[in-house]
Design an enzyme around this catalytic site. Structure first.
Site, PDB file in Angstrom:
ATOM      1  N   TYR A  27     -48.108 -20.239  -0.061  1.00  0.00           N
ATOM      2  CA  TYR A  27     -48.240 -18.865  -0.588  1.00  0.00           C
ATOM      3  C   TYR A  27     -47.553 -17.886   0.372  1.00  0.00           C
ATOM      4  CZ  TYR A  27     -51.777 -20.784  -3.771  1.00  0.00           C
ATOM      5  OH  TYR A  27     -52.430 -21.503  -4.731  1.00  0.00           O
ATOM      6  N   TRP A  31     -50.515 -11.512  -1.556  1.00  0.00           N
ATOM      7  CA  TRP A  31     -51.326 -11.624  -2.784  1.00  0.00           C
ATOM      8  C   TRP A  31     -52.379 -10.528  -2.782  1.00  0.00           C
ATOM      9  CZ3 TRP A  31     -48.255 -15.797  -2.486  1.00  0.00           C
ATOM     10  CH2 TRP A  31     -48.018 -16.550  -3.638  1.00  0.00           C
ATOM     11  N   ASP A  34     -56.281 -11.537  -2.064  1.00  0.00           N
ATOM     12  CA  ASP A  34     -56.276 -12.127  -0.717  1.00  0.00           C
ATOM     13  C   ASP A  34     -56.188 -11.023   0.331  1.00  0.00           C
ATOM     14  OD1 ASP A  34     -55.014 -14.293  -2.556  1.00  0.00           O
ATOM     15  OD2 ASP A  34     -55.479 -15.394  -0.713  1.00  0.00           O
ATOM     16  N   TYR A  79     -41.728 -21.289  -2.864  1.00  0.00           N
ATOM     17  CA  TYR A  79     -42.685 -20.894  -3.917  1.00  0.00           C
ATOM     18  C   TYR A  79     -42.025 -20.817  -5.284  1.00  0.00           C
ATOM     19  CZ  TYR A  79     -46.316 -18.517  -6.506  1.00  0.00           C
ATOM     20  OH  TYR A  79     -47.265 -18.207  -7.450  1.00  0.00           O
ATOM     21  N   GLY A 158     -57.534 -15.205 -10.725  1.00  0.00           N
ATOM     22  CA  GLY A 158     -57.633 -15.820  -9.403  1.00  0.00           C
ATOM     23  C   GLY A 158     -58.196 -17.225  -9.488  1.00  0.00           C
ATOM     24  N   ASP A 160     -57.291 -20.028 -11.297  1.00  0.00           N
ATOM     25  CA  ASP A 160     -56.179 -20.500 -12.122  1.00  0.00           C
ATOM     26  C   ASP A 160     -56.532 -21.558 -13.169  1.00  0.00           C
ATOM     27  OD1 ASP A 160     -55.232 -19.066  -9.956  1.00  0.00           O
ATOM     28  OD2 ASP A 160     -53.590 -20.416  -9.517  1.00  0.00           O
ATOM     29  N   ARG A 193     -54.752 -29.824  -7.170  1.00  0.00           N
ATOM     30  CA  ARG A 193     -54.018 -28.723  -7.808  1.00  0.00           C
ATOM     31  C   ARG A 193     -54.134 -28.786  -9.333  1.00  0.00           C
ATOM     32  NH1 ARG A 193     -52.727 -24.280  -5.550  1.00  0.00           N
ATOM     33  NH2 ARG A 193     -50.954 -24.072  -6.929  1.00  0.00           N
ATOM     34  N   TYR A 346     -59.176 -27.637  -7.266  1.00  0.00           N
ATOM     35  CA  TYR A 346     -58.995 -26.193  -7.315  1.00  0.00           C
ATOM     36  C   TYR A 346     -60.220 -25.476  -7.894  1.00  0.00           C
ATOM     37  CZ  TYR A 346     -55.345 -22.657  -6.510  1.00  0.00           C
ATOM     38  OH  TYR A 346     -54.603 -21.602  -6.032  1.00  0.00           O
ATOM     39  N   TRP A 347     -60.128 -24.803  -9.019  1.00  0.00           N
ATOM     40  CA  TRP A 347     -61.271 -24.013  -9.503  1.00  0.00           C
ATOM     41  C   TRP A 347     -62.140 -24.777 -10.491  1.00  0.00           C
ATOM     42  CZ3 TRP A 347     -62.791 -19.433  -7.383  1.00  0.00           C
ATOM     43  CH2 TRP A 347     -61.895 -18.811  -6.518  1.00  0.00           C
ATOM     44  N   GLU A 390     -58.491 -23.662   2.269  1.00  0.00           N
ATOM     45  CA  GLU A 390     -58.487 -22.762   1.109  1.00  0.00           C
ATOM     46  C   GLU A 390     -59.834 -22.843   0.389  1.00  0.00           C
ATOM     47  OE1 GLU A 390     -55.285 -23.723  -1.544  1.00  0.00           O
ATOM     48  OE2 GLU A 390     -55.597 -21.946  -2.793  1.00  0.00           O
TER      49      GLU A 390
HETATM   50  C1  DGY Z   1     -50.327 -20.123  -7.548  1.00  0.00           C
HETATM   51  O1  DGY Z   1     -49.097 -20.023  -7.609  1.00  0.00           O
HETATM   52  O2  DGY Z   1     -50.933 -21.183  -7.366  1.00  0.00           O
HETATM   53  C2  DGY Z   1     -51.137 -18.921  -7.548  1.00  0.00           C
HETATM   54  O3  DGY Z   1     -52.493 -19.165  -7.624  1.00  0.00           O
HETATM   55  C3  DGY Z   1     -50.695 -17.890  -8.529  1.00  0.00           C
HETATM   56  O4  DGY Z   1     -51.273 -16.702  -8.111  1.00  0.00           O
END
Ligand code: DGY
Length: 426
Positions: A27, A31, A34, A79, A158, A160, A193, A346-347, A390
Site C-alpha cells: 500500500y 489511504w 488509515d 500497486y 474498507g 473489501d 487476500r 482478510y475481512w 495488518e
Molecule cells: C486494496 O487495494 O487492497 C485496497 O484495500 C483498496 O483500498
C-alpha cells in the site's frame, strides 16, 4: 526493543514526508481512514505531525467536498490499480471512491488532547473541509434520505471482501473486465487476500465509475453495486456527533444546527439496518432490499455511534458473549458461526485493531468497561505475541496480510499498549 519504540519506528519509517503509507510495497500511497488512525499514533509523540497527516489527506479533496480513499501523488508499480487506471479529474492524482469517514472523530480527539491557540487555528482551517465532505455524503450517498451511507464499491467500506458484499456484488457484470495484473499477491499470501472473483468485481466497478467520468451523483443513483454499509453508517453518525462538537468549539452555530438535523435523521434511519432475523445491525443492498444477514465486527459499532434501543443492545451483547466463547481473540471481523468464516482471509474473519479500537471506545462510553477492556487486552496480546500485522487470526493469533502496518502501530501507541490511557476518543 520495547514495543512502543518499535511502533514509533514503524510510523517514522512509513512516513513519506508529510503523509504515511499503510505499509511499504503493498500500500504505497496515502489511504483515507488509515491516515486518520495514524494521526492518533503520531499524536503520542509529535502533535504537529499528527495534524499534518490529516491536512495532507485533505490535499486530495475535490471541489465538491468528496474525499478519495487514496491520494496517489505519484505512480508506483508495486500497486494495482494505480492513478492511470482510475483517471480521476483532480489535479493531485486520487481514486474516485471514498472510505469510512473517521477523520472528524480523530480531529476532535487531537484538539481535545491539546487545545492550544495554535491547534485552534488548525482546527478552524480543517473544519470547513470536514463539513464539505460530510455534506457530500448527503448529496451523493443517501438516496433514501435516511442519514445512512451508501457505498458503491466494496473498497469504500474498507472491508473489501466481507461476505456482506457477496450477494450485491454478484450482480456486477465482469464479462468485459479484460486482463489485469494483481500486485497484492506479490506482497501477501493468497490465502489471506480476496479471491479472483472479488477482484474482477472490484476492477469492473472502477471501470464503471471511470466510464461516468466519476460523476458521483449519477454513480449513487445508477451503480450496479449500491449498499447501505452498516460500518460506514455508524462511523459517520459518530463522526457527525464529533463534528458538531467541533462546530461549537469554533463558534459556528449554523453548522452545528445543520449537523444536528443530520444526526436526528440518522438516529431514526439506522433502524433500516436492523435485521430482525439475525438480531443485529447489518448492511443492506438497496437494489434488492436484502440484508446481508452477516454479523460483523462493525455491527457492534452501534455503541460507538450511541444508537440502539436497550433491547437491541442486549441482543448485540449476547452475540458478543457467544462470539467470545468461540474465538481466542476478540473481535473477529465475521461471526465465527457464519458459513463463510475464514480466520485468515482478510475481512472474512481476521481481527483488525482499528475496528477493535472503535468498538471498545463505544462499549466504554456505554459503561461496559469489562467488554471494552477485554477487547483492548486481546488486541494488546495479539500485537505483543505476533507483531504489527495488518490483521490477526482470531483463532490462533497468527498475523495476516502486510507487516509493519502503520495503523496497527498507531493503535498500539494510542490505546492497545497503553495501560493508563484508555484511548483518546471519549
Ligand atoms: C486494496 O487495494 O487492497 C485496497 O484495500 C483498496 O483500498
Amino acid at each position: 526493543m520495547i514495543l512502543t519504540e518499535r511502533a514509533t519506528e514503524i510510523l517514522v519509517d512509513n512516513d513519506m514526508g508529510g503523509y504515511t503509507v499503510p505499509t511499504k510495497g503493498m500500500y504505497p500511497f496515502q489511504w483515507n481512514w488509515d491516515s486518520a488512525f495514524v494521526a492518533l499514533g503520531f499524536a503520542t509523540f509529535d502533535m504537529n505531525r499528527a495534524w499534518q497527516e490529516i491536512e495532507t489527506l485533505f490535499d486530495g479533496q475535490w471541489s465538491d467536498g468528496f474525499l478519495p480513499h487514496i491520494v496517489f501523488r505519484k505512480d508506483e508499480p508495486s500497486y494495482f490499480p494505480g492513478p492511470t487506471v482510475w483517471q480521476c479529474p483532480h489535479d493531485i492524482p486520487t481514486s474516485g471512491i471514498t472510505q469510512p469517514p473517521v477523520a472528524a472523530t480523530i480531529v476532535r480527539s487531537l484538539y481535545k488532547s491539546q487545545p492550544t491557540p495554535e491547534q485552534l487555528e488548525r482546527l478552524k482551517a480543517i473544519f470547513p473541509k470536514l463539513l464539505a465532505w460530510h455534506r457530500w455524503f448527503y448529496t451523493c450517498r443517501d438516496p433514501l434520505d435516511k442519514g445512512l451511507v451508501l457505498c458503491v464499491h466494496p473498497w469504500e467500506t474498507g472491508r473489501d471482501n466481507s461476505p456482506e458484499w457477496d450477494a450485491p456484488a454478484s450482480a456486477v457484470d465482469t464479462s468485459n473486465v479484460g486482463e489485469y495484473q494483481r500486485k497484492d499477491l506479490g506482497h501477501a499470501d493468497s490465502s489471506m487476500r480476496p479471491l479472483k472473483i472479488d477482484y474482477d468485481r472490484f476492477v469492473a466497478l472502477v471501470q464503471y465509475g471511470r466510464s461516468t467520468g466519476w460523476d458521483h451523483k449519477r454513480i449513487g443513483q445508477e451503480s450496479p453495486f449500491r449498499v447501505y454499509d452498516v460500518g460506514m453508517s455508524l462511523i459517520f453518525l459518530r463522526a457527525n456527533r464529533d463534528l458538531k462538537r467541533l462546530a461549537r468549539i469554533i463558534g459556528d452555530q449554523e453548522a452545528a444546527s445543520e449537523i444536528s438535523a443530520w444526526i436526528e435523521k440518522s438516529e431514526t434511519g439506522i433502524n433500516y439496518l436492523w435485521d430482525n432475523n439475525v438480531g443485529a445491525f447489518c448492511s443492506r443492498d438497496i437494489i434488492t432490499g436484502e440484508f446481508s444477514g452477516a454479523i460483523t465486527s462493525t455491527s457492534f459499532l452501534s455503541f460507538y455511534a450511541h444508537v440502539g434501543s436497550d433491547k437491541q443492545s442486549k441482543i448485540l451483547l449476547d452475540h458478543l458473549a457467544r462470539i467470545d466463547g468461540r474465538a481466542k481473540f476478540l473481535l473477529p471481523s465475521l461471526d465465527p458461526e457464519h458459513a463463510e468464516f475464514n480466520d485468515l482471509r482478510y475481512w472474512r474473519g481476521p481481527v483488525w485493531a482499528v475496528v477493535n479500537f472503535m468498538v471498545a471506545a463505544g462499549l466504554r462510553e456505554a459503561g461496559l468497561d469489562e467488554w471494552s477492556e477485554k477487547i483492548r487486552t486481546d488486541t494488546q496480546r495479539l500485537i505483543a505475541e505476533t507483531g504489527f500485522f495488518e490483521a490477526f487470526s482470531p483463532m490462533t493469533g497468527e498475523g495476516t496480510g502486510g507487516d509493519d502496518f502503520s495503523w496497527t502501530a498507531a493503535m498500539w501507541l494510542d490505546w492497545a499498549g497503553n495501560e493508563t490511557n484508555q484511548g483518546t476518543l471519549l
